[in-house]
Design a protein around this motif. Structure first.
Motif, PDB file in Angstrom:
ATOM      1  N   UNK C  26       0.849  -1.192   0.000  1.00  0.00           N
ATOM      2  CA  UNK C  26       0.000   0.000   0.000  1.00  0.00           C
ATOM      3  C   UNK C  26       0.889   1.248   0.000  1.00  0.00           C
ATOM      4  N   UNK C  27       0.286   2.366  -0.424  1.00  0.00           N
ATOM      5  CA  UNK C  27       1.019   3.631  -0.466  1.00  0.00           C
ATOM      6  C   UNK C  27       1.341   4.059   0.964  1.00  0.00           C
ATOM      7  N   UNK C  28       2.433   4.818   1.148  1.00  0.00           N
ATOM      8  CA  UNK C  28       2.818   5.215   2.503  1.00  0.00           C
ATOM      9  C   UNK C  28       1.663   5.859   3.266  1.00  0.00           C
ATOM     10  N   UNK C  29       1.503   5.436   4.495  1.00  0.00           N
ATOM     11  CA  UNK C  29       0.376   5.876   5.317  1.00  0.00           C
ATOM     12  C   UNK C  29       0.863   6.745   6.460  1.00  0.00           C
ATOM     13  N   UNK C  30       0.122   7.820   6.726  1.00  0.00           N
ATOM     14  CA  UNK C  30       0.384   8.619   7.918  1.00  0.00           C
ATOM     15  C   UNK C  30      -0.920   8.733   8.685  1.00  0.00           C
ATOM     16  N   UNK C  31      -0.911   8.381   9.931  1.00  0.00           N
ATOM     17  CA  UNK C  31      -2.110   8.637  10.732  1.00  0.00           C
ATOM     18  C   UNK C  31      -1.741   8.635  12.211  1.00  0.00           C
ATOM     19  N   UNK C  32      -2.646   9.237  12.987  1.00  0.00           N
ATOM     20  CA  UNK C  32      -2.490   9.216  14.435  1.00  0.00           C
ATOM     21  C   UNK C  32      -3.753   8.648  15.034  1.00  0.00           C
ATOM     22  N   UNK C  33      -3.592   7.935  16.095  1.00  0.00           N
ATOM     23  CA  UNK C  33      -4.760   7.411  16.796  1.00  0.00           C
ATOM     24  C   UNK C  33      -4.603   7.775  18.262  1.00  0.00           C
ATOM     25  N   UNK C  34      -5.578   8.535  18.770  1.00  0.00           N
ATOM     26  CA  UNK C  34      -5.506   8.955  20.174  1.00  0.00           C
ATOM     27  C   UNK C  34      -6.373   8.046  21.023  1.00  0.00           C
ATOM     28  N   UNK C  35      -6.138   8.111  22.303  1.00  0.00           N
ATOM     29  CA  UNK C  35      -6.992   7.366  23.222  1.00  0.00           C
ATOM     30  C   UNK C  35      -8.425   7.867  23.066  1.00  0.00           C
ATOM     31  N   UNK C  36      -9.368   6.949  23.089  1.00  0.00           N
ATOM     32  CA  UNK C  36     -10.766   7.330  22.953  1.00  0.00           C
ATOM     33  C   UNK C  36     -11.224   7.481  21.516  1.00  0.00           C
ATOM     34  N   UNK C  37     -10.345   7.120  20.571  1.00  0.00           N
ATOM     35  CA  UNK C  37     -10.718   7.278  19.164  1.00  0.00           C
ATOM     36  C   UNK C  37     -10.988   5.931  18.519  1.00  0.00           C
ATOM     37  N   UNK C  38     -11.838   6.002  17.511  1.00  0.00           N
ATOM     38  CA  UNK C  38     -12.111   4.814  16.719  1.00  0.00           C
ATOM     39  C   UNK C  38     -11.799   5.148  15.272  1.00  0.00           C
ATOM     40  N   UNK C  39     -11.055   4.300  14.609  1.00  0.00           N
ATOM     41  CA  UNK C  39     -10.741   4.569  13.214  1.00  0.00           C
ATOM     42  C   UNK C  39     -11.163   3.391  12.360  1.00  0.00           C
ATOM     43  N   UNK C  40     -11.717   3.730  11.228  1.00  0.00           N
ATOM     44  CA  UNK C  40     -12.176   2.704  10.296  1.00  0.00           C
ATOM     45  C   UNK C  40     -11.178   2.640   9.145  1.00  0.00           C
ATOM     46  N   UNK C  41     -10.610   1.483   8.902  1.00  0.00           N
ATOM     47  CA  UNK C  41      -9.668   1.340   7.797  1.00  0.00           C
ATOM     48  C   UNK C  41     -10.456   0.896   6.573  1.00  0.00           C
ATOM     49  N   UNK C  42     -10.400   1.715   5.528  1.00  0.00           N
ATOM     50  CA  UNK C  42     -11.187   1.408   4.338  1.00  0.00           C
ATOM     51  C   UNK C  42     -10.260   1.124   3.167  1.00  0.00           C
ATOM     52  N   UNK C  43     -10.723   0.311   2.282  1.00  0.00           N
ATOM     53  CA  UNK C  43      -9.945   0.023   1.083  1.00  0.00           C
ATOM     54  C   UNK C  43     -10.547  -1.167   0.377  1.00  0.00           C
ATOM     55  N   UNK C  44     -10.200  -1.302  -0.893  1.00  0.00           N
ATOM     56  CA  UNK C  44     -10.747  -2.428  -1.662  1.00  0.00           C
ATOM     57  C   UNK C  44     -10.073  -3.712  -1.219  1.00  0.00           C
ATOM     58  N   UNK C  45     -10.600  -4.813  -1.743  1.00  0.00           N
ATOM     59  CA  UNK C  45      -9.937  -6.094  -1.495  1.00  0.00           C
ATOM     60  C   UNK C  45      -8.512  -6.020  -2.018  1.00  0.00           C
ATOM     61  N   UNK C  46      -7.584  -6.517  -1.227  1.00  0.00           N
ATOM     62  CA  UNK C  46      -6.195  -6.518  -1.680  1.00  0.00           C
ATOM     63  C   UNK C  46      -5.490  -5.201  -1.497  1.00  0.00           C
ATOM     64  N   UNK C  47      -6.134  -4.234  -0.822  1.00  0.00           N
ATOM     65  CA  UNK C  47      -5.469  -2.944  -0.642  1.00  0.00           C
ATOM     66  C   UNK C  47      -4.545  -2.963   0.571  1.00  0.00           C
TER      67      UNK C  47
END
Lengths: 227, 252, 211
Positions: C26-47
């Protein structure tokens, strides 16, 4: 050892023993295999007592080595398939120790039954009764070594399509020294020579292996699974 | 310790750099291998005098001894690069370790075959369970195990790392096998074979032997360079530098 | 959520990527996840959703980029036990019952305060199936038995790969409830799913994967 760590060790050990018990027929397989292979030798070589006596120690050791080899493949296979191994690797416990417990469970369920029937195998080949204690002692030292070496190599093949032949190719050269010393002890006892030296060598190697093999096993697993 | 070793390794280990380096050195290594081989064989098979005990049969040592040395030397190279591959995850080290294995296995096989050809007239048997021979045989199995494990993985780099680990385990095993077979031989009072005996090798026999040793070393280098080049092209097939090489090959 | 935003992120990825056979998954990813957060990872099959989660869990090595855990480079020992990973393979022994499976998990990772195997199994909807071997359970029930680990084990970050697969409507609501409680209690979660997910607690963060 902290109680948490001890608890984790017991949990892993207990799980593998319970699983083995639920599939008891699998435990019987190596035992049957060893019995049948040993039975073939008199047919192939003739029932002459003195000949059978001379080869008995070596035949029993090699037979048990091969029987253990057959069972080794299963050490991590089901755990990898159902994801239990991932959970084990993510647990906040030293992986080497947990794998050591798995190897111990494997030894208890495959090698111990083989050692129990070893006197029977010895009787089939007319090994003198006086030599049987030495044979058992040698087996008690050699089988954990095989389990430990095997554990490292099975971990190394963890990411592959399972192939028993490859495991044999990798494991058997490693077992040559252990086999030499174990068979040497039995042969010496049979000739009325002192047999303590080879047994002590085996014991020393076993102590080393007990410390190092689980660490190597953990490293091998991380390499094979690429983490 | 200064970190120039990893730095230097890092620079050379960049695949395009090594590809060019290997391509430039390979013809020289091959030429030197052929030259030394011709000199060594001429010196060994024609110039050197016949042995007063073994007659002409001893001349097989000009093949046997250099390959035996190579079988161990290559294992050492494989072990060192396996270690580097595991510690620093350097792709080139993986390639060198894995491409050394078949060459080493071939030399080990040659050693065993020539040894048993030599053994028949000398000791009257093709094979004896001597420590040296047994260790060599175990060495062959170790090579084959490394090659087998490497090919058992779908991902080649993962396979290379697993096989590298096995190679390192093997390094510990060989001396233990040697020691234990020696012990075993005294127990069984088997034939103890002393290959070089008491005789001091004369200069007339020594220099062709050294020439052959150089020839095998250069051959190994040439063969390894070629294999590593092919492997790198395959492993890096998506990269720009490979594409450039492919284009320039197509233009010719 | 607003309080935590200013603090050091629980998990931070910088230019994270993974290579298989030298091809970036996958292309380089940048993200932050803080306490109390929910993140949804989206992408096609095979992404590379599963690959990403396995990497964050420490089951794959970080090929390129950096991962930080509570501000320091992520190390296996530092965050062991704080990350709970639930993948396609459920990590259940099919010859053992849900109760036995959970006991092993608790033995390995410890228990949340006040949580017991019995309560957890009841809460997850497996009452009456506690002692049935997992191999006799349906796919949905197995999933629930695996999800029971979320309630039982003390972990800060949940990495859930397709937690909704095989679940009925009640099961989906159950997972949503678990996620809400977890984030409300200061935990964080990274979830992959290809179905649309609705939360009562507002729109979750989205992390898009491109190959």
């Amino acid at each position: 050892m902290s109680p948490r760590l001890a608890g984790a060790c017991i949990a892993v050990l207990r799980r593998d023993l319970v699983l083995a018990w639920r599939r008891r027929s699998d435990i019987a397989m190596p035992v049957l295999y060893a019995l049948i292979v040993t039975m073939l030798f008199p047919f192939a070589l003739g029932p002459e007592d003195s000949l059978l006596q001379r080869i008995a120690g070596g035949v029993i050791l090699v037979t048990i080595l091969l029987a253990m080899l057959l069972a080794l493949d299963a050490m991590f296979a089901s755990d990898i398939e159902d994801g239990s191994l991932e959970q084990l690797m993510l647990a906040p416990q030293p992986l080497a120790l947990m794998l050591g417990m798995k190897i111990l469970a494997h030894w208890l369920t495959t090698a111990l039954p083989l050692i129990v029937i070893a006197p029977l195998l010895a009787a089939m080949l007319h090994l003198p009764a006086a030599v049987i204690p030495v044979l058992l002692l040698a087996l008690l030292l050699v089988t954990p070594l095989i389990s430990l070496f095997g554990g490292v190599l099975v971990a190394l093949t963890a990411g592959t399509r399972r192939s028993g032949m490859l495991l044999a190719l990798m494991l058997l050269p490693l077992c040559v020294p252990a086999l030499i010393f174990a068979a040497g002890a039995v042969a010496a006892a049979q000739q009325g020579l002192p047999w303590l030296a080879p047994i002590s060598w085996l014991a020393a190697v076993l102590v080393l292996a007990v410390v190092l093999a689980p660490l190597a096993c953990a490293a091998a697993l991380r390499i094979a699974l690429d983490c | 310790m200064a970190n120039w070793i990893p730095l230097w390794l890092h620079r050379l280990s960049s695949p395009p750099t090594f590809y060019r380096f290997a391509g430039a050195l390979r013809p020289w290594a091959m030429a030197l291998a052929v030259l030394c081989g011709i000199i060594g064989l001429y010196g060994g098979l024609v110039l050197a005098p016949a042995d007063y005990q073994q007659g002409d049969a001893y001349r097989i040592i000009f093949i046997h001894v250099p390959s035996a040395w190579m079988s161990m030397f290559i294992y050492a190279v494989m072990g060192v690069s396996a270690f580097i591959a595991l510690v620093w995850r350097i792709k080139l080290a993986e390639v060198v370790a894995m491409e050394s294995a078949p060459i080493g296995a071939a030399f080990t096989f040659i050693t065993l075959v020539t040894g048993s050809l030599w053994g028949k007239p000398m000791w009257g048997t093709w094979w004896t369970w001597d420590a040296r021979l047994t260790s060599e045989l175990v060495l062959l199995f170790l090579y084959l195990g490394v090659i087998g494990l490497y090919h058992a993985f779908e991902d080649r780099r993962q396979g290379a790392r697993a096989a590298a680990f096995l190679a390192i385990i093997g390094i510990i095993n060989v001396p233990i096998v040697h020691f234990s077979v020696n012990w075993w031989n005294t127990l069984h009072q088997g034939s103890t074979v002393n290959i070089f005996g008491h005789s001091k090798i004369s200069w007339d026999m020594l220099w062709p032997l050294l020439a052959m040793t150089l020839a095998t070393k250069f051959y190994y280098a040439a063969s390894l360079f070629r294999r590593a080049q092919t492997d790198l092209l395959d492993l890096e097939s998506g990269k720009d530098w490979v594409r450039k090489i492919a284009e320039s090959e197509a233009d010719r | 959520m607003t309080v935590a935003a200013a603090a050091v992120p629980l998990l931070e990825a910088r230019a994270l990527s993974f290579y298989r056979q030298d091809e970036p998954v996958f292309a380089p990813l940048d993200f932050q996840l803080h306490a109390g957060e929910l993140a949804l990872v989206e992408g096609d099959n095979g992404s590379g959703k599963t690959t990403l989660l396995r990497m964050l869990a420490g089951l794959l090595h970080v090929a390129a980029g950096e991962l930080h855990w509570r501000g320091a480079p992520l190390q296996r020992d530092a965050c062991a036990g704080e990350i709970l990973f639930l993948g396609h393979q459920l990590g259940l022994k099919t010859d053992l019952s849900p109760r036995e499976n959970l006991r092993i998990a608790a033995g390995l990772c410890g228990c949340r305060e006040g949580a017991s195997v019995e309560d957890v199994l009841a809460a997850i909807g497996l009452r009456g199936y506690e002692d049935e071997p997992v191999r006799r359970l349906s796919a949905g029930q197995r999933k629930r038995a695996a999800l029971a680990r979320l309630l039982l084990l003390p972990a800060t970050l949940w990495l859930l790969d397709e937690p909704y697969a095989n679940l009925d409507r009640h099961g989906i609501a159950l997972v949503n409830g678990l996620l809400e409680n977890h984030t409300a209690a200061g935990g964080a979660a990274l979830v992959t799913s290809h179905g649309a997910v609705s939360f009562h607690g507002g729109e979750p963060r989205h992390i898009r994967m491109h190959s």
